[in-house]
Design an enzyme around this catalytic site. Structure first.
Site, short mmCIF file in Angstrom:
data_model
loop_
_atom_site.label_atom_id
_atom_site.label_comp_id
_atom_site.label_asym_id
_atom_site.label_seq_id
_atom_site.Cartn_x
_atom_site.Cartn_y
_atom_site.Cartn_z
CB CYS A 119 68.43 39.91 3.44
SG CYS A 119 67.19 40.57 4.22
CB CYS A 127 70.44 38.64 7.50
SG CYS A 127 68.60 38.07 6.93
CE LYS A 194 63.33 37.58 10.15
NZ LYS A 194 64.04 38.69 9.58
CE LYS A 247 59.60 38.79 10.34
NZ LYS A 247 60.65 39.38 9.50
C1 PBG Z 1 64.71 40.76 6.64
C2 PBG Z 1 63.26 40.73 6.97
C3 PBG Z 1 62.38 39.69 6.64
C4 PBG Z 1 61.08 40.13 7.01
C5 PBG Z 1 61.26 41.39 7.77
N1 PBG Z 1 62.63 41.70 7.58
C6 PBG Z 1 62.33 38.46 5.69
C7 PBG Z 1 63.62 37.48 5.92
O1 PBG Z 1 63.99 37.51 7.19
O2 PBG Z 1 63.56 36.63 5.15
C8 PBG Z 1 59.90 39.44 7.05
C9 PBG Z 1 58.36 40.23 6.94
C10 PBG Z 1 57.38 39.53 6.20
O3 PBG Z 1 57.22 38.38 5.79
O4 PBG Z 1 56.39 40.30 6.05
N2 PBG Z 1 65.45 40.28 7.54
ZN ZN Z 2 67.64 40.12 6.58
#
Ligand code: PBG
Ligand code: ZN
Length: 323
Positions: A119, A127, A194, A247
């Site tokens: 991404c 992504c 996630k 996460k």
């Molecule tokens: C990218 C990614 C993200 C985060 C970590 N890797 C953002 C998303 O998925 O949009 C978020 C980390 C954060 O908010 O501190 N895939």
């Molecule tokens: Zn991403």
């Protein structure tokens, strides 16, 4: 039977003796944003204290990390050039690949964890690859690119590969590619559970990775689903993950707890950007005591069962633990 519960709390020595959980510097990972170019240290407005660094100024931050005793960093790249296929992500001369070689040369003791996702490198900000005719994310077509990105980062010297894209089957695909390229020792920290969370928005400013259209709900998880999170984690373990991640952290402590009870791999949690920004904003306004709030949050993640905590507060926490 008087004071039955309270007699273990009479003073700090007694409280300390019976304390069940504690935060250790050795459990912390600090995220770092690396921007292509030279002589750059850009503040991220929504994340006070967090900056984007060009490689030539990275030592300003990494010297502090080394001194703090934090064992590792998680790297994100911000390339100058983006395209449909995210080619900067798997370029052997890409910004993170160059940063990894630099860090491994200058700070050989530091564990380098490389985030793997397209991404930050795609013009559309998703992504994975996009089917131009319908705008859908192409899961299987994305896997070879993630594998190529992982191998290029391992070649540069990364110790741990951390896929955050949430494509199905990517852990197994990446594991095979790493093994075939001779990187059997490189571990995979899988972003397994996630969630499609509003808590990522400050990160998307920091990493210039907001989707240009739509959202990430077709690949990231529905925040309503705790049981499904267990299926996602089990799948990643089956495919060869060495560590599993939940996460964000604080709104998902129940998921951390359940995962740590069910699975015997180290559980990682990512205390994400929005969680950090909320605390920093309230602290700046004088509404809360930053140190006490942060330490309480860290303790809650440990109590829920997280072994490893990725957090933007890591340098502050390490400092407070040494006081
Ligand atoms: C990218 C990614 C993200 C985060 C970590 N890797 C953002 C998303 O998925 O949009 C978020 C980390 C954060 O908010 O501190 N895939
Ligand atoms: Zn991403």
């Amino acid at each position: 039977m008087k004071n039955r519960l309270r007699r273990l709390r009479v003073n700090e020595a007694m409280r300390s003796l019976v304390r069940e959980n504690s935060v250790r510097i050795e459990d912390l990972i600090y995220p770092v944003f690396i921007i292509e170019g030279t002589n750059i240290k850009n503040p991220v407005n929504s994340m006070p204290g967090i900056y984007q660094y060009s490689i030539d100024r990275l030592s300003e931050e990494l010297d502090r990390v080394m001194e703090s005793g934090i064992p590792g960093v998680l790297l994100f790249g911000i390339p100058e050039h983006k395209d449909e296929r995210g080619s900067g992500a798997y370029n052997e001369k890409g910004v993170v690949q160059e940063a990894v070689s630099y860090i491994k040369k200058e700070y050989p003791q530091l564990l380098v964890i490389a985030d793997v996702c397209l991404c930050e490198y795609t013009s559309h900000g998703h992504c994975g690859l996009i089917d131009a005719s319908c705008g859908k994310v192409l899961n299987d077509e994305t896997l070879p690119l993630l594998a190529q990105m992982s191998v290029s980062l391992a070649k540069a010297g990364a110790d741990i590969i951390a896929p955050s894209d949430m494509m199905d089957g990517r852990v197994g695909y990446i594991r095979n590619a790493l093994d075939e390229a001779g990187f059997q020792d490189i571990a995979i920290m899988a972003y397994s559970a996630k969630f499609a969370s509003a808590y990522y928005s400050p990160f998307r400013d920091a990493a210039h990775s907001a989707p240009g259209f739509g959202d990430r709900k077709t690949y990231q998880m529905d925040p309503a689903n705790g049981r499904e999170a267990m299926r996602e984690i089990a799948a990643d373990i089956e495919e060869g993950a060495d560590m599993i991640m939940v996460k964000p952290a604080l709104a998902y402590l129940d998921v951390i707890k359940e995962a740590s009870g069910r699975f015997d791999l180290p559980v990682v949690t990512y205390n994400v950007s929005g969680e950090y920004s909320l605390v920093k904003a309230a602290a700046a306004a004088g509404y809360i005591d930053e140190k006490r709030i942060v330490m309480e949050n860290m303790t809650a993640m440990k109590r829920a069962g997280a072994k490893i905590i990725i957090t933007y507060h890591a340098l502050d926490v390490a400092g407070w633990l040494k006081e």
